[in-house]
Write a protein that holds these residues in place. Structure first.
Motif, PDB file in Angstrom:
ATOM      1  N   UNK A  29       0.779  -1.278  -0.047  1.00 49.43           N
ATOM      2  CA  UNK A  29      -0.040  -0.066  -0.155  1.00 49.43           C
ATOM      3  C   UNK A  29       0.893   1.156   0.113  1.00 49.43           C
ATOM      4  N   UNK A  30       1.990   1.193   0.479  1.00 45.75           N
ATOM      5  CA  UNK A  30       2.950   2.255   0.651  1.00 45.75           C
ATOM      6  C   UNK A  30       4.070   2.368  -0.301  1.00 45.75           C
ATOM      7  N   UNK A  31       4.396   1.460  -1.009  1.00 45.56           N
ATOM      8  CA  UNK A  31       5.328   1.371  -1.769  1.00 45.56           C
ATOM      9  C   UNK A  31       5.622   2.482  -2.772  1.00 45.56           C
ATOM     10  N   UNK A  32       4.502   2.961  -3.181  1.00 48.50           N
ATOM     11  CA  UNK A  32       4.494   4.023  -3.988  1.00 48.50           C
ATOM     12  C   UNK A  32       5.279   5.398  -3.583  1.00 48.50           C
ATOM     13  N   UNK A  33       5.553   5.167  -2.320  1.00 47.37           N
ATOM     14  CA  UNK A  33       6.071   6.572  -1.594  1.00 47.37           C
ATOM     15  C   UNK A  33       7.467   6.881  -2.321  1.00 47.37           C
ATOM     16  N   UNK A  34       8.091   5.828  -3.079  1.00 44.89           N
ATOM     17  CA  UNK A  34       9.370   6.119  -4.065  1.00 44.89           C
ATOM     18  C   UNK A  34       8.941   7.073  -5.263  1.00 44.89           C
ATOM     19  N   UNK A  81      -3.701  11.457  -0.935  1.00 45.16           N
ATOM     20  CA  UNK A  81      -3.164  10.952   0.171  1.00 45.16           C
ATOM     21  C   UNK A  81      -1.479  11.254   0.392  1.00 45.16           C
ATOM     22  N   UNK A  82      -1.009  10.827  -0.703  1.00 45.28           N
ATOM     23  CA  UNK A  82       0.482  11.373  -0.550  1.00 45.28           C
ATOM     24  C   UNK A  82       0.806  12.834  -0.342  1.00 45.28           C
TER      25      UNK A  82
END
Length: 276
Positions: A45-50, A256-257
């Motif tokens: 769910x949070x891998x797209x932070x990159x 969200x980000x």
């Protein structure tokens, strides 16, 4: 192919139970962000932070909670919110993370709250994405009381079908992967502990008492939550996500980000209180 984060399996022993925690992480010079996912979700769910420049250079840790995703747990009967918090603390020590920004969604928001309450000096900021802070937040977990069944497989199958048809953003998408992301034998233990803590754990006072900057994120479909004005009056920053229910990472991840990035920047600048 460029690797933007690392994947690893971390052996732990919690409450005499062997775990192999599946984690994604990235090193960085900026203070780390630790993510605790919700029920039925995973570290991805949070891998797209990159993908978001606002987080460049920042260390990251996300992992699959016991009973979820690719994490292995020898005794699923042990899994509860308390067990998950103990796991989180052990994992922080294993990665030698001392102070960090904390983000938790739903079940992970509840675990994050208890972690922050236990060791408040370590938390630089807390983004709570519809984590449980009041009894009304048990709209998923309270089904263990409202629709009980002795067979964990039957209970979970019926839970999935009810969720599939819930009138909220991303419900069908969320339901489609539940059986692949959660062990049925862990579900009722997780839900019972969530309900018990939400009803009797004094969560609101724990949340408002945290010394770190706090943001509560919620979907516009849940703007009816009775406590929003109350927590805002007590210094919590509110972040409403448009076209969204309980799952901003599925319905409106870009927003969200953006909100998380802005809040962490404000927290580090000392300006994370409520907007004027």
């Amino acid at each position: 192919m460029k690797t933007e984060f690392q994947t690893t399996s971390v052996p732990l022993r919690i409450a005499d139970t062997h775990l192999a925690i599946a984690a994604v992480h990235r090193d960085g010079q900026r203070a780390p962000i630790v993510f605790l996912h919700g029920f039925g979700s995973t570290k991805e769910d949070y891998a797209d932070i990159v993908r978001h420049a606002a987080f460049d250079g920042r260390a990251v840790l996300a992992y699959d909670a016991p009973g979820c995703g690719e994490t292995c747990c020898d005794d699923l009967s042990k899994v509860s919110i308390t067990f998950q918090v103990e796991t989180a603390l052990a994992l922080l020590d294993r990665f030698e993370i001392e102070r960090f920004h904390l983000v938790g969604h739903s079940m992970g928001g509840l675990g994050a709250l208890l972690l922050a309450h236990a060791q408040p000096q370590r938390v630089l900021s807390f983004t709570d994405i519809e984590g449980n802070i009041a009894p009304e937040d048990c709209f998923l977990s309270r089904q263990v009381v409202e629709h009980p069944h002795d067979d964990p497989e039957v209970f979970f199958s019926r839970f999935i079908e009810r969720t599939r048809h819930a009138p909220a953003y991303a419900s069908a998408l969320y339901a489609a992967s539940l059986r692949h992301k959660v062990r049925a034998q862990a579900v009722q233990g997780i839900f019972r502990s969530m309900v018990d803590m939400s009803d009797h754990g004094d969560l609101m006072n724990k949340f408002l008492g945290l010394p770190s900057p706090k943001m509560f994120m919620y979907g516009e479909q849940n703007a009816h939550l009775s406590y929003l004005a109350h927590i805002e009056r007590h210094g919590v920053r509110l972040a409403e996500i448009e076209q969204c229910g309980h799952f901003p990472m599925y319905s409106n991840p870009a927003r969200m980000w953006e909100k998380i990035g802005d809040f962490i920047a404000l927290a580090e600048d000392g300006h994370a209180g409520n907007p004027a």
